[in-house]
Motif scaffolding. Structure first.
Motif, PDB file in Angstrom:
ATOM      1  N   GLU A 248      -7.367  14.755 -74.842  1.00  0.00           N
ATOM      2  CA  GLU A 248      -7.160  15.555 -73.631  1.00  0.00           C
ATOM      3  C   GLU A 248      -6.595  14.713 -72.494  1.00  0.00           C
ATOM      4  OE1 GLU A 248      -9.577  18.952 -71.080  1.00  0.00           O
ATOM      5  OE2 GLU A 248     -10.554  17.896 -72.729  1.00  0.00           O
ATOM      6  N   ARG A 251      -2.966  14.104 -73.045  1.00  0.00           N
ATOM      7  CA  ARG A 251      -2.164  15.306 -72.775  1.00  0.00           C
ATOM      8  C   ARG A 251      -1.916  15.482 -71.277  1.00  0.00           C
ATOM      9  NH1 ARG A 251      -3.285  20.790 -71.808  1.00  0.00           N
ATOM     10  NH2 ARG A 251      -5.536  20.499 -72.072  1.00  0.00           N
ATOM     11  N   PHE A 252      -2.943  15.250 -70.478  1.00  0.00           N
ATOM     12  CA  PHE A 252      -2.800  15.465 -69.042  1.00  0.00           C
ATOM     13  C   PHE A 252      -2.032  14.341 -68.348  1.00  0.00           C
ATOM     14  CE2 PHE A 252      -6.174  18.632 -69.521  1.00  0.00           C
ATOM     15  CZ  PHE A 252      -5.729  19.618 -68.643  1.00  0.00           C
ATOM     16  N   SER A 271       1.127  16.168 -58.010  1.00  0.00           N
ATOM     17  CA  SER A 271       0.948  16.357 -59.458  1.00  0.00           C
ATOM     18  C   SER A 271      -0.482  16.031 -59.876  1.00  0.00           C
ATOM     19  CB  SER A 271       1.925  15.465 -60.231  1.00  0.00           C
ATOM     20  OG  SER A 271       3.262  15.782 -59.916  1.00  0.00           O
ATOM     21  N   VAL A 275      -3.369  18.431 -61.628  1.00  0.00           N
ATOM     22  CA  VAL A 275      -4.091  18.049 -62.842  1.00  0.00           C
ATOM     23  C   VAL A 275      -5.596  18.208 -62.658  1.00  0.00           C
ATOM     24  CG1 VAL A 275      -4.754  16.048 -64.247  1.00  0.00           C
ATOM     25  CG2 VAL A 275      -2.347  16.515 -63.813  1.00  0.00           C
ATOM     26  N   GLU A 278      -6.742  21.747 -62.607  1.00  0.00           N
ATOM     27  CA  GLU A 278      -6.757  22.352 -63.941  1.00  0.00           C
ATOM     28  C   GLU A 278      -7.904  21.812 -64.785  1.00  0.00           C
ATOM     29  OE1 GLU A 278      -3.735  22.961 -67.768  1.00  0.00           O
ATOM     30  OE2 GLU A 278      -2.983  22.125 -65.881  1.00  0.00           O
ATOM     31  N   ASN A 279      -8.229  20.534 -64.581  1.00  0.00           N
ATOM     32  CA  ASN A 279      -9.301  19.916 -65.366  1.00  0.00           C
ATOM     33  C   ASN A 279     -10.173  19.063 -64.447  1.00  0.00           C
ATOM     34  OD1 ASN A 279     -10.934  18.471 -67.138  1.00  0.00           O
ATOM     35  ND2 ASN A 279      -9.354  18.348 -68.706  1.00  0.00           N
ATOM     36  N   LEU A 282     -11.679  15.581 -65.588  1.00  0.00           N
ATOM     37  CA  LEU A 282     -10.790  14.588 -66.193  1.00  0.00           C
ATOM     38  C   LEU A 282     -11.219  13.162 -65.848  1.00  0.00           C
ATOM     39  CD1 LEU A 282      -8.246  14.316 -67.952  1.00  0.00           C
ATOM     40  CD2 LEU A 282      -6.908  14.194 -65.839  1.00  0.00           C
TER      41      LEU A 282
END
Length: 319
Positions: A248, A251-252, A271, A275, A278-279, A282
């Motif tokens: 994961e 991917r990010f 950016s 990110v 969205e997560n 992370l």
């Protein structure tokens, strides 16, 4: 009082018996109001370090405490013309202070909103230096070049003042009248960066070896690693969840690995904010992968070697 249960009544009613405590009582009463004050404590700690004779209670009560109040009052007196002061003038008062309002409640006539905001900013300077230096490290990790208008470096330099690794408050000559506008500009440059994003930046700044590993495998499909957890788990130090986190995270962060992409600090932060929105977890996953970085490397290399060996066998097989 030590051994107070052994004091005889005759001793207790003797004027001489309480004379020692009488000498300290006035100082104790005077200090009581400031027993929760971090600013007062700062000044006391400096004074007691500077006065090598302050080794006995009586001396501290009669000599040191009056000197502490004299220094404390001298600092507070300057607040009448606070805009003319420099950060270094406020270093002792603001160092490690977490509640500026409580400190000012102890001083009459200094509840000016602009002044309060300024002191809050001063108290936060070490925290902001740490944050901005972590951001600077992350930008270097992802090869984000600074431009002519490098507000980040300028901000760090301004907050550090004349110190390199020393105390940024004691060595800073910025005027207090400039502080609120400085932080307003800084806030504008960081308008999209929330606390969760700062947590992500912190984890990234501490994960340089792991980021190097990610760069090495940036273009590789690592989804098959999940199947090799049981066979190549480096003595089972790696759980399936760790490998899932690696997949994961890759991917990010893959879009940030593109060296051909010309990013500015602002676009990078935009950016990064997208990110983390969205997560939100992370940063925790990066911390997990970073703690298992070597084991993940070994596992990846083991599976990669096995794949290469299989290809070689197929290539050399007779059909």
């Amino acid at each position: 009082m030590p051994n107070s249960n052994k004091v005889m009544l005759k001793e207790a009613i003797s004027p001489d018996y309480w004379a020692f405590h009488g000498k300290t009582l006035e100082s104790a009463e005077r200090c009581y109001k400031y027993n929760q004050s971090r600013s007062f404590r700062n000044i006391f700690e400096v004074c007691i370090r500077e006065d090598t004779a302050a080794t006995k209670v009586e001396y501290i009560a009669q000599r040191l405490i009056p000197a502490v109040f004299e220094r404390y009052n001298a600092i507070c007196k300057q607040f009448r013309e606070w805009e003319k002061l420099k950060i270094s003038d406020m270093a002792l008062f603001c160092e490690n202070v977490t509640n500026i309002n409580a400190e000012l409640d102890l001083i009459d006539g200094h509840k000016n909103h602009k002044f309060i905001q300024t002191l809050k900013h001063i108290s936060s300077i070490p925290h902001w230096i740490e944050r901005l230096e972590e951001l600077e490290t992350v930008l270097q990790l992802f090869n984000i070049a600074s431009n002519k208008d490098d507000w980040l470096k300028e901000s760090i330099d301004s907050l550090r003042g004349d110190s390199l690794k020393g105390d940024p408050l004691k060595n800073n000559s910025m005027k207090l009248s400039q502080i609120n506008s400085f932080f307003a500009k800084l806030g504008k440059n960081l308008s999209n960066v929330n606390n969760e994003c700062w947590k992500l930046i912190k984890e990234l700044s501490n994960a340089d070896d792991f980021i190097s590993f990610l760069k090495e495998i940036a273009e590789h499909d690592i989804k098959n690693l999940i199947n090799g957890v049981d066979d190549h788990s480096d003595e089972r130090l790696i759980q399936e969840g760790t490998v899932s986190s690696l997949i994961e995270v890759q991917r990010f962060l893959l879009p940030f690995m593109n060296n051909n992409k010309k990013e500015t600090i602002k676009s990078f932060l935009d950016s990064l904010s997208d990110v983390i929105n969205e997560n939100p977890t992370l940063g925790e996953k990066i911390a997990l992968c970073n703690s298992c970085n070597m084991a993940l490397r070994n596992m990846y290399q083991s599976i990669e070697n096995r794949g290469e060996a299989t290809k070689e066998k197929i290539k050399n097989a007779d059909f």
